[in-house]
Design a protein around this motif. Structure first.
Motif, PDB file in Angstrom:
ATOM      1  N   THR A 652       0.838  -1.203   0.000  1.00  0.00           N
ATOM      2  CA  THR A 652       0.000   0.000   0.000  1.00  0.00           C
ATOM      3  C   THR A 652       0.867   1.243   0.000  1.00  0.00           C
ATOM      4  OG1 THR A 652      -0.135   0.020   2.418  1.00  0.00           O
ATOM      5  CG2 THR A 652      -1.909  -1.092   1.245  1.00  0.00           C
ATOM      6  N   LEU A 653       0.351   2.302  -0.605  1.00  0.00           N
ATOM      7  CA  LEU A 653       0.933   3.638  -0.529  1.00  0.00           C
ATOM      8  C   LEU A 653      -0.135   4.539   0.064  1.00  0.00           C
ATOM      9  CD1 LEU A 653       3.439   5.393  -1.254  1.00  0.00           C
ATOM     10  CD2 LEU A 653       2.250   5.965  -3.393  1.00  0.00           C
ATOM     11  N   SER A 654       0.181   5.199   1.179  1.00  0.00           N
ATOM     12  CA  SER A 654      -0.843   5.960   1.891  1.00  0.00           C
ATOM     13  C   SER A 654      -0.332   7.324   2.303  1.00  0.00           C
ATOM     14  CB  SER A 654      -1.306   5.189   3.126  1.00  0.00           C
ATOM     15  OG  SER A 654      -0.223   4.954   4.003  1.00  0.00           O
ATOM     16  N   THR A 655      -1.283   8.207   2.619  1.00  0.00           N
ATOM     17  CA  THR A 655      -0.969   9.550   3.092  1.00  0.00           C
ATOM     18  C   THR A 655      -0.775   9.536   4.606  1.00  0.00           C
ATOM     19  OG1 THR A 655      -3.302  10.075   3.379  1.00  0.00           O
ATOM     20  CG2 THR A 655      -2.325  10.556   1.224  1.00  0.00           C
ATOM     21  N   GLU A 656      -0.347  10.686   5.126  1.00  0.00           N
ATOM     22  CA  GLU A 656      -0.107  10.772   6.574  1.00  0.00           C
ATOM     23  C   GLU A 656      -1.391  10.596   7.377  1.00  0.00           C
ATOM     24  OE1 GLU A 656       3.195  13.063   8.481  1.00  0.00           O
ATOM     25  OE2 GLU A 656       2.782  14.392   6.770  1.00  0.00           O
ATOM     26  N   ASP A 657      -2.536  10.975   6.797  1.00  0.00           N
ATOM     27  CA  ASP A 657      -3.792  10.812   7.531  1.00  0.00           C
ATOM     28  C   ASP A 657      -4.438   9.453   7.304  1.00  0.00           C
ATOM     29  OD1 ASP A 657      -4.711  11.056   4.954  1.00  0.00           O
ATOM     30  OD2 ASP A 657      -5.776  12.952   5.272  1.00  0.00           O
ATOM     31  N   GLY A 658      -3.710   8.536   6.648  1.00  0.00           N
ATOM     32  CA  GLY A 658      -4.210   7.176   6.478  1.00  0.00           C
ATOM     33  C   GLY A 658      -4.945   6.906   5.181  1.00  0.00           C
ATOM     34  N   GLY A 659      -5.091   7.901   4.328  1.00  0.00           N
ATOM     35  CA  GLY A 659      -5.766   7.684   3.047  1.00  0.00           C
ATOM     36  C   GLY A 659      -4.947   6.790   2.127  1.00  0.00           C
ATOM     37  N   ILE A 660      -5.598   5.802   1.504  1.00  0.00           N
ATOM     38  CA  ILE A 660      -4.911   4.848   0.633  1.00  0.00           C
ATOM     39  C   ILE A 660      -4.862   5.393  -0.782  1.00  0.00           C
ATOM     40  CG2 ILE A 660      -4.885   2.505  -0.270  1.00  0.00           C
ATOM     41  CD1 ILE A 660      -4.319   2.676   2.721  1.00  0.00           C
ATOM     42  N   LEU A 661      -3.664   5.610  -1.301  1.00  0.00           N
ATOM     43  CA  LEU A 661      -3.478   6.087  -2.675  1.00  0.00           C
ATOM     44  C   LEU A 661      -3.299   4.932  -3.654  1.00  0.00           C
ATOM     45  CD1 LEU A 661      -0.951   8.994  -1.955  1.00  0.00           C
ATOM     46  CD2 LEU A 661      -3.431   9.171  -2.236  1.00  0.00           C
ATOM     47  N   TYR A 662      -2.803   3.809  -3.142  1.00  0.00           N
ATOM     48  CA  TYR A 662      -2.531   2.652  -4.007  1.00  0.00           C
ATOM     49  C   TYR A 662      -2.548   1.408  -3.138  1.00  0.00           C
ATOM     50  CZ  TYR A 662       0.005  -0.541  -7.117  1.00  0.00           C
ATOM     51  OH  TYR A 662       0.377  -1.614  -7.894  1.00  0.00           O
ATOM     52  N   SER A 663      -3.075   0.341  -3.681  1.00  0.00           N
ATOM     53  CA  SER A 663      -3.092  -0.928  -2.963  1.00  0.00           C
ATOM     54  C   SER A 663      -3.002  -2.073  -3.963  1.00  0.00           C
ATOM     55  CB  SER A 663      -4.371  -1.045  -2.128  1.00  0.00           C
ATOM     56  OG  SER A 663      -4.412  -2.287  -1.457  1.00  0.00           O
TER      57      SER A 663
END
Length: 897
Positions: A652-663
């Protein structure tokens, strides 16, 4: 798992199982005389524990300070009652650990012993009589008596040069037929060979020797009686017992057997041991046909309460259980050998040990005294501790110099004496040009061969500036997760271990001072604390600790992952998981000298990268533009218990607030044991990201505890860096222009040239300074080399400050700062008010204690100073982002008050 440990560790090996009246415990009150002082002391113990010796007058910053110090001869004396039942029996005097000793019985000299690694055992044939007897023991800890060089067995830098008698201390009435030594070999065919050495004080006789073997559930595995003809005097007999060996000993199943060897009506002995097949195959270690990767730590003999190693098995179990919780499965004892309790505890917890001969020095052909002593000491160590399965490896000492042929001859002799262990000539020998020797079973060094400009021979990621240009790979080469040590180990035919990996300083934790309630005082910590108070920065001490610790942990992560990324690598030996409060005070651990956490990284976070199974990501850089594609290879290293089948690898690639950008899931993954496996290359477009962000890439084995993660930073393509007036902000490199503008109403950004601030700045260092600034600053100067800048990373007290609007940051150094720090010249701000701190402060070492500014705003102005040469690294995405962020801040910022 239930394991056998019915007797104390000493009893298991040394005691007869005859009635208790065969033992006289010598612990208790003794008279001691040193120089003109005579007083009573309690043994076992040290003179320092008994408050006997000299109190130092000066505060020392080089080591912890002994409350009471004494070097020389101490005479211990006591009268002992010998019962009538002991008449005409030989008697054994046993001292588990001490220094050079001489024993006098009723005024008559009995003999001397000089081992610093094994018990001192004296056989008393006729000097003791029934009734009152006088025992006088001379213990001399004078360093010049033994050829040990800088060995940690005697060093005040570590366990202190104590004088006393430690551990088990007794007289034992020996039976007429007595078991002297038991050796248990465990060949790979599953049959163990038991060798029993006997003393016979009777006429020649024939006796049955009974051997019983119990398993971990106390069930009998085997029993055999062997009749042996025993001549008078010492004799050796070999008996073979075939054991089914339902389980072998290793780090996952530290399975132990209890051997009882008995001569009915005379003597019996217990030996607790495990059976294992520890060997090498090519460049890897093998235990019981399973590839192991040694995740090691150095043990320099740090015992801050007693000044000497514990003789208690429970203390050592706590030690090994603590380091196991941090993923460590191996301990190297730097130029010393621990007591019996350590081996028993390591046996139980499944830790592979590398004891060493007590030498940090030079082998020369003419030094026959040293050569003879080390041969004898090596054999004594093997005799005393060789049955322990944890005793896997043996070294002739630390960073030895001199004649390699002599070292090789000693190893050959020890190998011939006992093949149960793997041997090396020494650890990091001839460190200016370490080379393996054909007689060695493995190789431990900081590099393979001479240093190179591109670090291609290095076997660890950091060095002092005295040993490597700019301090090694991590500080020299732009950060990425592709680098490893493959080039350094090419053409090697044996396992390679990285020597003393790490050595990253962490700022002192002054709260640790209160923990020193024993014989050693932290005067060094007190001096460092006072120095900081004198600068007015003492309120920042905890922040310095936290930020420098976060950087050290980041660098240790990279060190360990570089090792794991290296196919066919043997392992590493950290220096260290814990602090080393000697040699200038080297606070290089994520744990303190008491093996307690400094709270700079959690156990769980550390286990992400220091473990038997570790996911790894391989990418070319940490900082990216939004129009690029993040490319990474997914790997997993499996040095666990077995192959892993049909697992799902989650990415997974995620943002600091936990949003998933890629999985993405990689299904049905088969991960073979004992190797580094590559699964897939991922290509993740970043063009949907519109603002500067710190992202987290994570790899996890689903439905397991194994996962790992890395931060990357993504930025839009900002404008080029240039001088001049940009949207109302003056950007200048000219000190005269800055002097005219900084007190005005218009904002100004000053990026000084290095030559203009030379003499009022220090150099740029990304890594936390190596080991100790004072020690290696002196070394580099003596060699005519450039010294380390000596800093310990960044402290960013407010990561939400306006200058970071387009440059996300943590409170500490991280990889997006690497280029910026490397091209920096942090400015000394000692003349600024004590309550003034730069926005981005560089933490200085505790020798200098400068207030250092990387980015700061002058009080009462709209002027920012950035002491990094951003123009020299202007093409890097993170540098453009920082420049853009500084300009945006100055456009809107009022004068700082």
């Amino acid at each position: 798992m239930k394991k056998i440990l019915k007797l104390s560790c000493v009893a298991l090996l040394m005691f007869s199982c005859t009635p208790t009246e065969s033992i006289i415990d010598l612990s208790g009150e003794w008279e001691v005389k040193i120089d003109s002082i005579q007083c009573k002391v309690m043994l076992p113990g040290s003179l320092a524990e008994n408050k006997v010796g000299c109190q130092p007058k000066d505060s020392a910053t080089n080591t912890l300070t002994e409350t009471y110090s004494y070097q020389g001869a101490a005479w211990y004396e006591k009268d002992i009652e010998i019962p009538d039942s002991w008449q005409n029996h030989p008697i054994e005097l046993f001292m588990e650990r001490t220094k050079v000793s001489e024993v006098f019985i009723n005024g008559t000299f009995l003999g001397s012993r000089n081992s610093v690694s094994t018990p001192h055992i004296y056989i008393i044939d006729s000097l003791l009589k029934t009734g009152k007897n006088n025992i006088r023991i001379k213990i001399d800890n004078t360093k010049s008596l033994l050829p040990l060089g800088g060995s940690h067995a005697y060093s005040e830098h570590t366990q202190s040069n104590w004088n006393g008698i430690l551990g088990d201390f007794h007289l034992r009435k020996l039976p007429d037929i007595c078991i002297q030594q038991i050796r248990i070999d465990s060949p790979s065919d599953g049959n163990c060979l038991i060798t029993v050495s006997l003393f016979n004080y009777l006429e020649e006789t024939s006796k049955g020797i009974k051997i019983a073997v119990m398993d971990s559930e106390n069930s009998k595995v085997a029993e055999e009686v062997v009749n042996a003809s025993i001549p008078q005097g010492k004799s050796e007999h070999t008996v073979k017992v075939r054991i089914p060996v339902p389980q072998l000993w290793d780090e996952y199943t530290p399975y132990l057997y209890n051997f009882r060897i008995e001569i009915p009506n005379y003597d019996s002995r217990y030996v607790q041991t495990g059976l294992r097949d520890f060997k090498t195959a090519g460049t890897q270690f093998i235990n019981n046909e399973r590839v192991i990767f040694l995740r090691g730590k150095n043990e320099g003999g740090v015992f801050p309460l007693t000044g000497y190693p514990s003789m208690d098995i429970n203390d050592w179990k706590r030690y090994f259980e603590t380091i196991r919780s941090y993923g460590i499965n191996h301990v190297r004892f730097h130029s010393w050998t621990p007591p019996q309790a350590a081996f028993y505890a390591a046996d139980e917890t499944g830790i592979f040990l590398q004891p060493e001969l007590p030498l940090w020095g030079t082998y020369q052909e003419k030094d026959t005294t040293l050569i003879s002593y080390m041969k004898q000491e090596g054999k004594r160590i093997i005799q005393a501790y060789g049955n322990h399965p944890s005793f896997a490896m043996f070294s002739l000492g630390n960073e030895l110099e001199g004649d390699t042929a002599i070292m090789a001859s000693i190893v050959k002799e020890l190998k011939q004496y006992d093949k149960r262990h793997l041997y090396i000539l020494g650890t990091n020998n001839h460190y200016w040009n370490p080379q393996p020797h054909p007689v060695e079973d493995f190789f431990v060094a900081m590099r393979h061969g001479k240093a190179t400009d591109n670090n291609s021979t290095d076997l660890r990621g950091s060095f002092s500036f005295a040993d490597s240009n700019q301090g090694g790979i991590i500080n020299c080469n732009a950060p990425n997760t592709k680098r490893n040590f493959a080039t350094a180990i090419q053409n090697m035919d044996k396992p390679v271990i990285g020597h003393e990996t790490g050595q990253y300083q962490v700022y002192p934790n002054f709260e640790e001072i209160d923990k020193y309630t024993g014989v050693l005082r932290p005067l060094n910590f007190m001096v460092f604390k006072k120095r900081l108070e004198n600068t007015g920065m003492d309120a920042k001490a905890k922040d310095f600790l936290k930020a420098s610790g976060a950087l050290a942990a980041l660098c240790y992560r990279e060190e360990i992952e570089m090792s794991l990324r290296t196919p066919q690598f043997g392992g590493f030996q950290l220096l260290d998981l814990q602090d080393y409060p000697g040699q200038g005070t080297a606070l290089v651990g994520i744990l303190d000298a008491f093996l307690e956490s400094k709270n700079v990284i959690s156990t769980e976070k550390w286990n992400e990268f220091c473990n038997d199974i570790v996911p790894l990501a391989r990418f070319s850089k940490y900082c990216w533009n939004t129009d690029e594609t993040f490319v990474t290879e997914v790997q997993i290293t499996n040095y666990g218990q077995s192959d892993i089948k049909d697992k799902i690898i989650s990415c997974t690639l995620s943002t600091e607030d936990g949003g998933i950008l890629y999985s993405e899931d990689i299904g049905n993954a088969a991960i073979p044991q004992g190797r580094l496996s590559t699964f897939k290359s991922l290509h993740i477009p970043l063009n949907h990201i519109k603002e500067s962000q710190k992202l987290t890439f994570r790899i996890a084995l689903k439905n397991t505890s194994y996962h790992n993660s890395w931060n990357i930073w993504v930025y839009p393509r900002y404008d080029k860096i240039r001088e001049g007036v940009i949207d109302g902000v003056t950007v200048t490199r000219d000190s005269k222009v800055f002097a005219k503008l900084y007190q005005g109403e218009k904002p100004v950004l000053y990026i000084p040239k290095e030559k203009d601030i030379k003499g009022q700045s220090v150099g740029g260092l990304f890594i936390s300074d190596f080991w100790n600034y004072k020690v290696f600053n002196n070394v580099t100067k003596s060699l005519g080399k450039e010294s380390s800048p000596g800093t310990l990373g960044l402290l960013i007290e407010n990561p939400e400050h306006g200058i970071f609007n387009s440059f996300p940051t943590d409170f500490h150094s991280n990889w997006q700062w690497w280029n910026i720090i490397k091209k920096s010249s942090p400015i000394i701000l000692n003349e600024m008010p004590k309550d003034y701190y730069p926005i981005v402060q560089v933490i200085d070492n505790f020798e200098r204690n400068h207030k250092l500014g990387l980015i700061y705003q002058l009080p009462g102005t709209k002027a920012l100073v950035c002491s990094s040469d951003l123009f020299a690294i202007a093409d890097e995405p993170e540098v453009k982002a920082l420049f853009h962020s500084l300009l945006n801040y100055l456009k809107t910022e009022k004068k700082q008050k």
